[in-house]
Write a protein that holds these residues in place. Sequence first.
Motif, PDB file in Angstrom:
ATOM      1  N   ARG A  77      35.257  20.996  40.133  1.00  0.00           N
ATOM      2  CA  ARG A  77      35.263  19.865  39.202  1.00  0.00           C
ATOM      3  C   ARG A  77      36.439  20.094  38.259  1.00  0.00           C
ATOM      4  O   ARG A  77      36.544  21.147  37.636  1.00  0.00           O
ATOM      5  CB  ARG A  77      33.954  19.795  38.434  1.00  0.00           C
ATOM      6  N   LEU A  78      37.301  19.123  38.190  1.00  0.00           N
ATOM      7  CA  LEU A  78      38.502  19.230  37.381  1.00  0.00           C
ATOM      8  C   LEU A  78      38.438  18.224  36.248  1.00  0.00           C
ATOM      9  O   LEU A  78      38.335  17.023  36.475  1.00  0.00           O
ATOM     10  CB  LEU A  78      39.731  18.963  38.258  1.00  0.00           C
ATOM     11  N   GLU A  79      38.455  18.734  35.029  1.00  0.00           N
ATOM     12  CA  GLU A  79      38.463  17.871  33.845  1.00  0.00           C
ATOM     13  C   GLU A  79      39.883  17.841  33.292  1.00  0.00           C
ATOM     14  O   GLU A  79      40.456  18.887  32.971  1.00  0.00           O
ATOM     15  CB  GLU A  79      37.496  18.394  32.787  1.00  0.00           C
ATOM     16  N   THR A  80      40.439  16.650  33.176  1.00  0.00           N
ATOM     17  CA  THR A  80      41.786  16.453  32.653  1.00  0.00           C
ATOM     18  C   THR A  80      41.657  15.673  31.354  1.00  0.00           C
ATOM     19  O   THR A  80      41.115  14.570  31.346  1.00  0.00           O
ATOM     20  CB  THR A  80      42.648  15.666  33.665  1.00  0.00           C
ATOM     21  N   THR A  81      42.143  16.248  30.280  1.00  0.00           N
ATOM     22  CA  THR A  81      42.001  15.640  28.964  1.00  0.00           C
ATOM     23  C   THR A  81      43.365  15.372  28.357  1.00  0.00           C
ATOM     24  O   THR A  81      44.180  16.293  28.208  1.00  0.00           O
ATOM     25  CB  THR A  81      41.186  16.543  28.023  1.00  0.00           C
ATOM     26  N   TYR A  82      43.597  14.118  28.001  1.00  0.00           N
ATOM     27  CA  TYR A  82      44.812  13.718  27.296  1.00  0.00           C
ATOM     28  C   TYR A  82      44.582  13.949  25.813  1.00  0.00           C
ATOM     29  O   TYR A  82      43.560  13.544  25.261  1.00  0.00           O
ATOM     30  CB  TYR A  82      45.102  12.236  27.572  1.00  0.00           C
ATOM     31  N   HIS A  83      45.531  14.622  25.158  1.00  0.00           N
ATOM     32  CA  HIS A  83      45.478  14.846  23.709  1.00  0.00           C
ATOM     33  C   HIS A  83      46.578  14.013  23.067  1.00  0.00           C
ATOM     34  O   HIS A  83      47.767  14.222  23.343  1.00  0.00           O
ATOM     35  CB  HIS A  83      45.681  16.329  23.380  1.00  0.00           C
ATOM     36  N   ASP A  84      46.182  13.103  22.225  1.00  0.00           N
ATOM     37  CA  ASP A  84      47.146  12.225  21.567  1.00  0.00           C
ATOM     38  C   ASP A  84      48.057  13.033  20.651  1.00  0.00           C
ATOM     39  O   ASP A  84      47.637  14.022  20.053  1.00  0.00           O
ATOM     40  CB  ASP A  84      46.405  11.153  20.766  1.00  0.00           C
ATOM     41  N   SER A  85      49.295  12.579  20.570  1.00  0.00           N
ATOM     42  CA  SER A  85      50.281  13.225  19.715  1.00  0.00           C
ATOM     43  C   SER A  85      51.164  12.148  19.103  1.00  0.00           C
ATOM     44  O   SER A  85      51.504  11.180  19.787  1.00  0.00           O
ATOM     45  CB  SER A  85      51.147  14.182  20.540  1.00  0.00           C
ATOM     46  N   PRO A  86      51.550  12.288  17.849  1.00  0.00           N
ATOM     47  CA  PRO A  86      52.474  11.311  17.259  1.00  0.00           C
ATOM     48  C   PRO A  86      53.889  11.470  17.825  1.00  0.00           C
ATOM     49  O   PRO A  86      54.701  10.554  17.728  1.00  0.00           O
ATOM     50  CB  PRO A  86      52.428  11.624  15.767  1.00  0.00           C
ATOM     51  N   ALA A  87      54.175  12.609  18.423  1.00  0.00           N
ATOM     52  CA  ALA A  87      55.499  12.847  19.002  1.00  0.00           C
ATOM     53  C   ALA A  87      55.621  12.128  20.345  1.00  0.00           C
ATOM     54  O   ALA A  87      54.625  11.744  20.962  1.00  0.00           O
ATOM     55  CB  ALA A  87      55.718  14.342  19.193  1.00  0.00           C
ATOM     56  N   ALA A  88      56.851  11.972  20.805  1.00  0.00           N
ATOM     57  CA  ALA A  88      57.119  11.296  22.083  1.00  0.00           C
ATOM     58  C   ALA A  88      56.927  12.292  23.222  1.00  0.00           C
ATOM     59  O   ALA A  88      57.884  12.797  23.815  1.00  0.00           O
ATOM     60  CB  ALA A  88      58.530  10.718  22.078  1.00  0.00           C
ATOM     61  N   LYS A  89      55.660  12.589  23.507  1.00  0.00           N
ATOM     62  CA  LYS A  89      55.335  13.498  24.603  1.00  0.00           C
ATOM     63  C   LYS A  89      53.903  13.277  25.062  1.00  0.00           C
ATOM     64  O   LYS A  89      53.097  12.663  24.359  1.00  0.00           O
ATOM     65  CB  LYS A  89      55.547  14.946  24.184  1.00  0.00           C
ATOM     66  N   LEU A  90      53.610  13.770  26.250  1.00  0.00           N
ATOM     67  CA  LEU A  90      52.268  13.719  26.822  1.00  0.00           C
ATOM     68  C   LEU A  90      51.725  15.139  26.853  1.00  0.00           C
ATOM     69  O   LEU A  90      52.392  16.048  27.368  1.00  0.00           O
ATOM     70  CB  LEU A  90      52.298  13.181  28.259  1.00  0.00           C
ATOM     71  N   ILE A  91      50.523  15.316  26.328  1.00  0.00           N
ATOM     72  CA  ILE A  91      49.889  16.630  26.336  1.00  0.00           C
ATOM     73  C   ILE A  91      48.556  16.499  27.069  1.00  0.00           C
ATOM     74  O   ILE A  91      47.720  15.667  26.711  1.00  0.00           O
ATOM     75  CB  ILE A  91      49.653  17.147  24.902  1.00  0.00           C
ATOM     76  N   GLU A 121      68.282  10.545  29.714  1.00  0.00           N
ATOM     77  CA  GLU A 121      68.347  11.044  28.348  1.00  0.00           C
ATOM     78  C   GLU A 121      66.943  11.116  27.758  1.00  0.00           C
ATOM     79  O   GLU A 121      66.116  10.240  28.001  1.00  0.00           O
ATOM     80  CB  GLU A 121      69.212  10.125  27.480  1.00  0.00           C
ATOM     81  N   LEU A 122      66.731  12.133  26.959  1.00  0.00           N
ATOM     82  CA  LEU A 122      65.461  12.316  26.279  1.00  0.00           C
ATOM     83  C   LEU A 122      65.216  11.167  25.303  1.00  0.00           C
ATOM     84  O   LEU A 122      66.114  10.769  24.565  1.00  0.00           O
ATOM     85  CB  LEU A 122      65.483  13.641  25.512  1.00  0.00           C
ATOM     86  N   MET A 123      63.998  10.639  25.320  1.00  0.00           N
ATOM     87  CA  MET A 123      63.613   9.582  24.388  1.00  0.00           C
ATOM     88  C   MET A 123      62.945  10.248  23.186  1.00  0.00           C
ATOM     89  O   MET A 123      61.944  10.950  23.347  1.00  0.00           O
ATOM     90  CB  MET A 123      62.674   8.593  25.073  1.00  0.00           C
ATOM     91  N   LEU A 124      63.498  10.034  22.014  1.00  0.00           N
ATOM     92  CA  LEU A 124      62.983  10.691  20.815  1.00  0.00           C
ATOM     93  C   LEU A 124      61.867   9.917  20.131  1.00  0.00           C
ATOM     94  O   LEU A 124      61.170  10.456  19.275  1.00  0.00           O
ATOM     95  CB  LEU A 124      64.126  10.940  19.830  1.00  0.00           C
ATOM     96  N   THR A 125      61.699   8.658  20.530  1.00  0.00           N
ATOM     97  CA  THR A 125      60.610   7.851  19.995  1.00  0.00           C
ATOM     98  C   THR A 125      59.717   7.411  21.148  1.00  0.00           C
ATOM     99  O   THR A 125      60.151   7.340  22.295  1.00  0.00           O
ATOM    100  CB  THR A 125      61.131   6.607  19.244  1.00  0.00           C
ATOM    101  N   LEU A 126      58.501   7.119  20.813  1.00  0.00           N
ATOM    102  CA  LEU A 126      57.527   6.697  21.812  1.00  0.00           C
ATOM    103  C   LEU A 126      57.946   5.376  22.444  1.00  0.00           C
ATOM    104  O   LEU A 126      58.219   4.411  21.724  1.00  0.00           O
ATOM    105  CB  LEU A 126      56.168   6.545  21.133  1.00  0.00           C
ATOM    106  N   PRO A 127      58.026   5.308  23.776  1.00  0.00           N
ATOM    107  CA  PRO A 127      58.388   4.040  24.406  1.00  0.00           C
ATOM    108  C   PRO A 127      57.293   2.987  24.208  1.00  0.00           C
ATOM    109  O   PRO A 127      56.113   3.323  24.050  1.00  0.00           O
ATOM    110  CB  PRO A 127      58.554   4.398  25.877  1.00  0.00           C
TER     111      PRO A 127
END
Length: 140
Positions: A77-91, A121-127
Amino acid sequence: MQTLTHTTELEVKFSEADPLGIVWHGHFIRYFEDGREAFGEAYGIRYLDFYRSNIVVPIVSIHCDYKRILRYGHKIRLETTYHDSPAAKLIFHYAIYDAKTDEQVAKGNSTQVFMDKEKMELMLTLPQFMTDWKEKWLKG
């Protein structure tokens, strides 16, 4: 910090095990990938959704703590949890459990960044794509 979790079950394949029947450690990272894809399917945030919005999301960090071995035929059983971040990234955080015994087999996390698909190019703000997604799933 807001989170969203998706759970999926997988069965260890013959091709994932060594001659002793033990799963090679590198496959755990692939299980994390499987979890992200299942999460994306459930919550409308698949890699193709990013791609259609001219965004790619490469992994810049990934970590796995191994607790127990897995063998061919195990169901997990695999639990995948998204953690919100104010930065432009996925955790994402992951937890893998033996589906039969409920023992934790591994845990880990990954970080992805947003890049413009054409310019690479790296996006510095959330798309906008991600802002809209957060509005739907985290605040709605």
